[in-house]
Motif scaffolding. Structure first.
Motif, short mmCIF file in Angstrom:
data_model
loop_
_atom_site.label_atom_id
_atom_site.label_comp_id
_atom_site.label_asym_id
_atom_site.label_seq_id
_atom_site.Cartn_x
_atom_site.Cartn_y
_atom_site.Cartn_z
N VAL A 131 24.12 -24.75 -64.03
CA VAL A 131 25.53 -24.78 -63.65
C VAL A 131 26.16 -26.10 -64.09
O VAL A 131 27.28 -26.12 -64.63
CB VAL A 131 25.67 -24.59 -62.13
CG1 VAL A 131 27.12 -24.80 -61.70
CG2 VAL A 131 25.21 -23.19 -61.73
N VAL A 132 25.47 -27.20 -63.86
CA VAL A 132 25.96 -28.51 -64.29
C VAL A 132 26.18 -28.51 -65.80
O VAL A 132 27.20 -29.00 -66.30
CB VAL A 132 24.98 -29.62 -63.88
CG1 VAL A 132 25.41 -30.96 -64.46
CG2 VAL A 132 24.88 -29.70 -62.36
N LEU A 169 37.15 -33.69 -60.63
CA LEU A 169 35.89 -32.96 -60.72
C LEU A 169 35.01 -33.37 -59.55
O LEU A 169 34.75 -34.56 -59.34
CB LEU A 169 35.17 -33.28 -62.03
CG LEU A 169 33.79 -32.63 -62.21
CD1 LEU A 169 33.89 -31.11 -62.23
CD2 LEU A 169 33.11 -33.14 -63.48
N ASP A 170 34.57 -32.38 -58.77
CA ASP A 170 33.81 -32.64 -57.55
C ASP A 170 32.57 -31.75 -57.55
O ASP A 170 32.67 -30.53 -57.37
CB ASP A 170 34.69 -32.33 -56.34
CG ASP A 170 34.07 -32.76 -55.02
OD1 ASP A 170 32.87 -33.09 -55.00
OD2 ASP A 170 34.78 -32.75 -54.00
N LEU A 171 31.41 -32.35 -57.77
CA LEU A 171 30.14 -31.61 -57.81
C LEU A 171 29.22 -32.11 -56.71
O LEU A 171 28.91 -33.30 -56.64
CB LEU A 171 29.45 -31.80 -59.17
CG LEU A 171 30.22 -31.38 -60.42
CD1 LEU A 171 29.37 -31.62 -61.66
CD2 LEU A 171 30.66 -29.92 -60.34
N LEU A 192 24.33 -18.86 -58.46
CA LEU A 192 25.57 -19.25 -59.12
C LEU A 192 25.36 -19.44 -60.62
O LEU A 192 24.41 -20.09 -61.06
CB LEU A 192 26.09 -20.55 -58.52
CG LEU A 192 27.41 -21.09 -59.09
CD1 LEU A 192 28.56 -20.13 -58.81
CD2 LEU A 192 27.71 -22.47 -58.51
N LEU A 193 26.26 -18.88 -61.40
CA LEU A 193 26.29 -19.07 -62.85
C LEU A 193 27.69 -19.56 -63.23
O LEU A 193 28.69 -19.08 -62.69
CB LEU A 193 25.97 -17.78 -63.60
CG LEU A 193 24.58 -17.18 -63.39
CD1 LEU A 193 24.45 -15.85 -64.12
CD2 LEU A 193 23.50 -18.16 -63.84
N PHE A 194 27.74 -20.49 -64.18
CA PHE A 194 29.00 -21.05 -64.64
C PHE A 194 28.88 -21.31 -66.13
O PHE A 194 28.63 -22.43 -66.56
CB PHE A 194 29.34 -22.34 -63.88
CG PHE A 194 30.76 -22.81 -64.02
CD1 PHE A 194 31.63 -22.72 -62.94
CD2 PHE A 194 31.24 -23.33 -65.21
CE1 PHE A 194 32.95 -23.15 -63.06
CE2 PHE A 194 32.53 -23.76 -65.34
CZ PHE A 194 33.40 -23.68 -64.26
N PRO A 195 29.03 -20.29 -66.95
CA PRO A 195 28.92 -20.48 -68.40
C PRO A 195 30.04 -21.39 -68.91
O PRO A 195 31.12 -21.45 -68.30
CB PRO A 195 29.07 -19.05 -68.95
CG PRO A 195 28.84 -18.15 -67.79
CD PRO A 195 29.29 -18.89 -66.58
N PRO A 196 29.81 -22.10 -70.02
CA PRO A 196 30.87 -22.94 -70.57
C PRO A 196 32.13 -22.13 -70.86
O PRO A 196 32.06 -20.99 -71.32
CB PRO A 196 30.25 -23.47 -71.88
CG PRO A 196 28.77 -23.42 -71.63
CD PRO A 196 28.55 -22.20 -70.78
N ASP A 206 21.66 -34.91 -67.46
CA ASP A 206 22.53 -33.74 -67.48
C ASP A 206 23.99 -34.11 -67.19
O ASP A 206 24.90 -33.32 -67.46
CB ASP A 206 22.06 -32.72 -66.44
CG ASP A 206 20.64 -32.24 -66.70
OD1 ASP A 206 20.34 -31.89 -67.86
OD2 ASP A 206 19.83 -32.23 -65.75
N LEU A 207 24.21 -35.30 -66.64
CA LEU A 207 25.55 -35.74 -66.26
C LEU A 207 26.25 -36.52 -67.37
O LEU A 207 27.43 -36.87 -67.23
CB LEU A 207 25.47 -36.61 -65.01
CG LEU A 207 24.75 -36.03 -63.80
CD1 LEU A 207 24.69 -37.05 -62.67
CD2 LEU A 207 25.42 -34.75 -63.32
#
Length: 316
Positions: free
Chosen positions: A165-166, A180-182, A141-145, A197-198
């Protein structure tokens, strides 16, 4: 716990499985359901792009409001890249789409940590009116800004969510995001995010509309709880969710000593390792203020050679 059931709804609409090529049953009105497009993950007779093409030819896509990507052929080996590409290419045909979920796959079809995802970043710019977006599976999984003005709900489910990803989510701009659900998961399955990171979520500066924050299914749940105990974002939350992880007395002690939680409507801690005395203290502190405290599904640590082992709810 394993993921044994498909989504029953998405975006407030009931899920409906788009029929296979030999199923001639009557279809519901295009905007009345959340359409799930799936093929068998093992020995599929039809590939997902083919099923999706049939869907776009059979349904008035201009009225489709909710779309669920279910299983695809060999999801444990083949990534979702082709699916993402197809969804991006056909985006102009879906002007009414408001909810999208990629990877509604049960454990019998493919374990959550075996699902091969891809770069889902292009989906949000392709659907600027999207309000609900979810993905299941952290492998690949990738999630760029990204900047997205309309998104209200973002949910990433994983047995282990990569820190990249985070970071991508943390670096994004979501002015309308209320939920927001991680699922942070465990390092055994790629969940290598640390509390630092959070920090962007804890300050809440980039998420001005946030009202529900779920940082759950984590092996660092105590550290997350301790960080949230002093986090500015808590003051404007309605729901705080630290469930499904390895929360212990240490995490609850931190919450009790931190910022007041009496303004919350719900504190969700289900699937935890908190002992009865701390559970009673927490309930006594919050219940009189009308806070719903979910302390269900208590767990007991496994002991082996004087070592204790605790497990998140969803890993493999």
């Amino acid at each position: 716990m394993t993921i044994g059931d498909h989504l029953s709804e998405l975006g407030g609409l009931p899920a409906f499985d788009f029929p296979g090529p030999k199923d001639a049953r009557e279809l519901p009105e295009a905007g009345s359901v959340a359409w799930r497009i799936s093929v068998d993950t093992y020995d599929a007779e039809e590939e997902w792009p083919q099923a999706f093409a049939r869907f776009t030819e059979s349904v008035d896509t201009s009225r489709v409001r909710s779309l669920i990507v279910g299983g695809w052929s060999d999801a444990y080996e083949a990534s979702s890249a082709g699916i993402v590409e197809a969804l991006v290419e056909t985006a102009p045909k879906f002007p009414a789409l408001r909810a999208l979920f990629v990877g509604d796959i049960t454990f019998e079809e493919c374990e959550v940590s075996w699902i091969q995802q891809s770069d889902v970043g292009p989906l949000l710019p392709a659907y600027p009116a999207l309000e609900v977006f979810g993905v299941r599976g952290g492998e690949g999984l990738l999630f760029p800004p990204v900047e997205h003005a309309a998104l209200r709900v973002l949910r990433l489910e994983a047995g282990g969510l990569p820190k990249e990803v985070v970071a991508g989510v943390a670096g994004s701009t979501f002015p309308a995001l209320t939920e927001l659900d991680l699922w942070l998961g465990t390092s055994d399955y790629g969940g290598d995010a640390e509390v630092g990171d959070l920090e962007p979520f804890l300050s809440g500066e980039r998420l001005p509309a946030l009202r529900r924050l779920a940082l759950r299914n984590s092996e660092i749940q105590d550290a997350v709880a301790a960080a949230l105990a002093t986090a500015p974002v808590v003051d404007r939350l309605e729901v705080l969710d630290l469930s499904m992880g390895v929360l212990t007395d240490e995490g609850v002690e931190a919450l009790l000593a931190g910022r007041p939680l009496t303004h919350l409507t719900k504190l969700d801690l289900h699937h935890h390792y908190v002992r009865e005395p701390l559970r009673e203290r927490l309930s006594a502190a919050l219940a009189p203020h009308g806070v719903e405290v979910d302390l269900g599904d208590p767990q007991t640590a496994d002991v082996d050679d004087d070592a204790e082992y605790r497990y998140v709810a969803v890993a493999e």
